[in-house]
Design a protein around this motif. Sequence first.
Motif, PDB file in Angstrom:
ATOM      1  N   ALA A 106       0.851  -1.195   0.000  1.00  0.00           N
ATOM      2  CA  ALA A 106       0.000   0.000   0.000  1.00  0.00           C
ATOM      3  C   ALA A 106       0.881   1.238   0.000  1.00  0.00           C
ATOM      4  CB  ALA A 106      -0.905   0.006   1.231  1.00  0.00           C
ATOM      5  N   THR A 107       0.425   2.298  -0.655  1.00  0.00           N
ATOM      6  CA  THR A 107       1.101   3.584  -0.510  1.00  0.00           C
ATOM      7  C   THR A 107       0.908   4.072   0.926  1.00  0.00           C
ATOM      8  OG1 THR A 107      -0.892   4.778  -1.139  1.00  0.00           O
ATOM      9  CG2 THR A 107       0.645   4.226  -2.911  1.00  0.00           C
ATOM     10  N   ALA A 110      -2.679   5.147   1.336  1.00  0.00           N
ATOM     11  CA  ALA A 110      -3.657   4.056   1.444  1.00  0.00           C
ATOM     12  C   ALA A 110      -3.495   3.340   2.786  1.00  0.00           C
ATOM     13  CB  ALA A 110      -3.482   3.079   0.286  1.00  0.00           C
ATOM     14  N   THR A 152       8.274   7.630  -4.598  1.00  0.00           N
ATOM     15  CA  THR A 152       9.441   8.511  -4.542  1.00  0.00           C
ATOM     16  C   THR A 152      10.194   8.500  -5.866  1.00  0.00           C
ATOM     17  OG1 THR A 152      11.379   9.005  -3.206  1.00  0.00           O
ATOM     18  CG2 THR A 152      10.958   6.718  -3.655  1.00  0.00           C
ATOM     19  N   ASN A 153      11.083   9.469  -6.030  1.00  0.00           N
ATOM     20  CA  ASN A 153      11.926   9.562  -7.224  1.00  0.00           C
ATOM     21  C   ASN A 153      12.796   8.308  -7.319  1.00  0.00           C
ATOM     22  OD1 ASN A 153      13.845  10.213  -9.145  1.00  0.00           O
ATOM     23  ND2 ASN A 153      14.732  11.936  -7.982  1.00  0.00           N
ATOM     24  N   LEU A 167       6.664  11.333   6.874  1.00  0.00           N
ATOM     25  CA  LEU A 167       5.689  11.145   5.797  1.00  0.00           C
ATOM     26  C   LEU A 167       4.562  10.207   6.230  1.00  0.00           C
ATOM     27  CD1 LEU A 167       8.216  10.981   2.846  1.00  0.00           C
ATOM     28  CD2 LEU A 167       6.573  12.809   3.300  1.00  0.00           C
ATOM     29  N   TYR A 170       2.436  12.208   8.619  1.00  0.00           N
ATOM     30  CA  TYR A 170       1.691  13.204   7.840  1.00  0.00           C
ATOM     31  C   TYR A 170       0.460  12.588   7.200  1.00  0.00           C
ATOM     32  CZ  TYR A 170       0.903  16.438   3.884  1.00  0.00           C
ATOM     33  OH  TYR A 170       0.358  17.272   2.949  1.00  0.00           O
ATOM     34  N   LYS A 174      -3.401  13.498   8.046  1.00  0.00           N
ATOM     35  CA  LYS A 174      -4.319  13.993   7.010  1.00  0.00           C
ATOM     36  C   LYS A 174      -5.633  13.220   7.006  1.00  0.00           C
ATOM     37  CE  LYS A 174      -2.316  14.165   2.986  1.00  0.00           C
ATOM     38  NZ  LYS A 174      -2.232  14.558   1.560  1.00  0.00           N
TER      39      LYS A 174
ATOM     40  N   ARG B   6       4.146   3.909 -15.427  1.00  0.00           N
ATOM     41  CA  ARG B   6       5.463   4.453 -15.123  1.00  0.00           C
ATOM     42  C   ARG B   6       5.971   5.297 -16.295  1.00  0.00           C
ATOM     43  NH1 ARG B   6       7.534   6.302 -11.262  1.00  0.00           N
ATOM     44  NH2 ARG B   6       7.168   4.486  -9.984  1.00  0.00           N
ATOM     45  N   PHE B  42      11.988  13.713  -4.312  1.00  0.00           N
ATOM     46  CA  PHE B  42      10.750  13.802  -5.079  1.00  0.00           C
ATOM     47  C   PHE B  42      10.937  14.527  -6.412  1.00  0.00           C
ATOM     48  CE2 PHE B  42       9.415  13.183  -0.658  1.00  0.00           C
ATOM     49  CZ  PHE B  42       8.877  11.927  -0.840  1.00  0.00           C
ATOM     50  N   GLY B  43      12.183  14.528  -6.883  1.00  0.00           N
ATOM     51  CA  GLY B  43      12.429  15.015  -8.239  1.00  0.00           C
ATOM     52  C   GLY B  43      12.453  16.528  -8.396  1.00  0.00           C
ATOM     53  N   ALA B 109      -1.313  19.756  -0.145  1.00  0.00           N
ATOM     54  CA  ALA B 109      -1.901  18.915  -1.192  1.00  0.00           C
ATOM     55  C   ALA B 109      -2.637  19.758  -2.230  1.00  0.00           C
ATOM     56  CB  ALA B 109      -2.850  17.886  -0.569  1.00  0.00           C
ATOM     57  N   TYR B 170       6.854  15.880  -1.630  1.00  0.00           N
ATOM     58  CA  TYR B 170       6.042  14.655  -1.607  1.00  0.00           C
ATOM     59  C   TYR B 170       4.675  14.911  -2.225  1.00  0.00           C
ATOM     60  CZ  TYR B 170       3.255  10.914   0.629  1.00  0.00           C
ATOM     61  OH  TYR B 170       2.410   9.874   0.885  1.00  0.00           O
ATOM     62  N   GLU B 171       4.033  15.989  -1.835  1.00  0.00           N
ATOM     63  CA  GLU B 171       2.703  16.284  -2.389  1.00  0.00           C
ATOM     64  C   GLU B 171       2.794  16.576  -3.886  1.00  0.00           C
ATOM     65  OE1 GLU B 171      -0.081  15.628  -1.277  1.00  0.00           O
ATOM     66  OE2 GLU B 171      -0.203  15.912   0.883  1.00  0.00           O
ATOM     67  N   PHE B 173       5.047  15.328  -5.932  1.00  0.00           N
ATOM     68  CA  PHE B 173       5.310  14.032  -6.594  1.00  0.00           C
ATOM     69  C   PHE B 173       4.024  13.219  -6.689  1.00  0.00           C
ATOM     70  CE2 PHE B 173       6.830   9.693  -6.941  1.00  0.00           C
ATOM     71  CZ  PHE B 173       7.878   9.809  -7.843  1.00  0.00           C
ATOM     72  N   LYS B 174       3.237  13.219  -5.619  1.00  0.00           N
ATOM     73  CA  LYS B 174       2.001  12.430  -5.622  1.00  0.00           C
ATOM     74  C   LYS B 174       1.036  12.884  -6.708  1.00  0.00           C
ATOM     75  CE  LYS B 174       0.138  12.269  -1.523  1.00  0.00           C
ATOM     76  NZ  LYS B 174      -0.826  11.765  -0.525  1.00  0.00           N
ATOM     77  N   ASP B 177       2.041  11.037  -9.730  1.00  0.00           N
ATOM     78  CA  ASP B 177       2.349   9.619  -9.561  1.00  0.00           C
ATOM     79  C   ASP B 177       1.088   8.785  -9.706  1.00  0.00           C
ATOM     80  OD1 ASP B 177       4.199   7.464  -8.636  1.00  0.00           O
ATOM     81  OD2 ASP B 177       2.743   7.338  -7.006  1.00  0.00           O
ATOM     82  N   THR B 179       1.001   5.361  -8.873  1.00  0.00           N
ATOM     83  CA  THR B 179       1.080   4.119  -8.115  1.00  0.00           C
ATOM     84  C   THR B 179      -0.292   3.772  -7.544  1.00  0.00           C
ATOM     85  OG1 THR B 179       3.295   4.764  -7.404  1.00  0.00           O
ATOM     86  CG2 THR B 179       2.257   2.949  -6.208  1.00  0.00           C
ATOM     87  N   ALA B 180      -0.714   2.537  -7.714  1.00  0.00           N
ATOM     88  CA  ALA B 180      -1.989   2.116  -7.127  1.00  0.00           C
ATOM     89  C   ALA B 180      -1.909   2.247  -5.613  1.00  0.00           C
ATOM     90  CB  ALA B 180      -2.282   0.672  -7.510  1.00  0.00           C
ATOM     91  N   GLY B 181      -2.973   2.708  -4.981  1.00  0.00           N
ATOM     92  CA  GLY B 181      -2.992   2.861  -3.533  1.00  0.00           C
ATOM     93  C   GLY B 181      -2.704   1.547  -2.830  1.00  0.00           C
TER      94      GLY B 181
END
Lengths: 263, 263
Positions: A106-107, A110, A152-153, A167, A170, A174, B6, B42-43, B109, B170-171, B173-174, B177, B179-181
Motif C-alpha cells: 500500500a502507498t 492508502a 518517490t523519485n 511522511l 503526515y 491527514k 510508469r 521527489f524530483g 496537497a 512529496y505532495e 510528486f504524488k 504519480d 502508483t496504485a494505492g
Amino acid sequence: MAGTDRTRAEAEAAAVPAPAVVLIDPQLGENIGTTARAMLNFGLDDLRLVRPRDGWPSAKATSAASGADTVVDGARLYPSTEDAIADLAVVYAATARPRDMIKPVATAAAAAADMRAQARRGAACGVLLGPERTGLHNDDIALADAVLTIPTNPAFASFNLAMAALLIGYEWFKTGDETAGAALATGRTGAATKADLLGFFAQLESALDDCGFLRVMEKRPTMVRNIRNIFQRARLTEQEVRTLRGIVSGLTTHPPKARRRRR
Amino acid sequence: MAGTDRTRAEAEAAAVPAPAVVLIDPQLGENIGTTARAMLNFGLDDLRLVRPRDGWPSAKATSAASGADTVVDGARLYPSTEDAIADLAVVYAATARPRDMIKPVATAAAAAADMRAQARRGAACGVLLGPERTGLHNDDIALADAVLTIPTNPAFASFNLAMAALLIGYEWFKTGDETAGAALATGRTGAATKADLLGFFAQLESALDDCGFLRVMEKRPTMVRNIRNIFQRARLTEQEVRTLRGIVSGLTTHPPKARRRRR
C-alpha cells in the motif's frame, strides 16, 4: 464551521489512537530523536525500540528530539520484533516494494486510510521501520500484514528514519484532518457583500466614464465586464472594498494638483 | 499496466517542470543540504538561495545533501526575493496561516494540485521558505499568490526547512504519480485461478471429511464456507496454492509415523 471541524478532529484524535512506530535495530540515537520529533509533529507518540544499537536512554536522542521529550521519554524497549508488536492487530512494514515476497503493498496514503479505519474499530496499529543502512529484514516484513511504501523519485529514493516517519505521520494526520484544501484567510474582516462590490463598481465605472477611459461606446460593455472580473476574482473583503473606493476617490479628487507636481 | 503508468509518469516528469524551492535568508549550510536531499527525493531540483547567511558555496551543505549534489551544485544565488521569483508565474509562501493578511491559504496537497495544473499549462511555479528561526517575513508573503500551509499537530508544529521541503515535494510528486494505492506484490508468480483454488478446496475438504473434522453434518456447510473464506481472503498465488496442497498432503500421508515419533 472551522471551529466545529477542529472540535470534531480533536475529539477523534483523543478517541482514535495513532499508530505505534517500531524502530528495529536503530543505529544512531540522533536518528531516534529526530524520528520522535517527526512523530509528534503529527500527533504520534507511541515509539517502540527493538535492540537500539547504542543503548537506551540516549542523550543524543533527547537532544535531537528538539522538544519532543514526551515521545522520547515514553519510548519502550523490546528484545524482539515479536515482543514489540504483540499487542497490535494491524502492522505495516515500511520498506520498498519487496521483490521476493508475496505481500500486499500500500502507498503511505492508502495505509494511513486503512489504519484510520481499523483504529476506529478498535484495532491497535503500528508501522515497522528497519535499521538505517539495511532497512527491514525479510523476517520482519513477514510479520507484517502488508508493506507500506512511499512513492518517490526512483533515481534518488533513500530516506532517513525521521523523514520516513514524518511522511507516515503526515498521511495519518491527514486522514483525520478536515482543513479545507483551499480557503481565504481574512483575519478580522469578512468577505465583501455583493452590494459592497456593486457600489465600488458604480463608483469606478462612473469615474472611468468621466475621465474618458470608457469613451468608445461599442467596447464599453466588454471593458466593464473585464474590469469587473478582475475584482470579482480577487474575492475582496469589506475592508479591501473600502480601500479601493478610497483609491478611486484619491485618484479623482485632486487630478490638476497631482499633474502639476509631476511636471 | 504498471509499465505503462510508469512511462506516462516519467514522460510527464520530463515535460512538466517541478516547482522551484526558494530559501530566503537560510542560516545553516547543513539545512540547505538536507533540503536539497529532500527535494531530490521527489524530483525537485531547482534550488534558489536568497542571502544565505553563512555564504555560498558551502561544504556543509554538500556534505548534508548525502548525494543530492546536482541540486546543491545547481543552486542559484539571488540578492532579493524579487530577483529570485522574477521568472516565476505562480508563487506559494510556505508558512503558518497568516493572522494579519487577507490571503488565499491552501494545504500542501491543494497547492501541489494547483501547481501541477498550472505547470501543465506552462506556468513556472515556486515555493518560498523563510529562515529557520523566524519564518517568512510578511513582505515576502505579500509577494506570493497564496500561502501554502501544512496541516500539523497544533501542539507541536515546528518543522525544519528540510522537513517542510520534503512534505511539499512529496505532495508535488504524488500529483504526478500513478502508483496504485493498494496492490499485491507477487514477484514472479501470478494470482491463482479459481480452478487452482477449487482444486485445493476439494483436496482439503476431502481430507477433513476423512479425518472426521467435518463429521457434524448440519454444521458442515457453514464450516466449509468459513474455511473457504479464510483462503479466499488471502488472495493466493499459484505457487502458494501448490504450497498449501503440499501441506495437506504432508499432513495426511504419514500420520502414524509422525504420531509415533512424538510419543
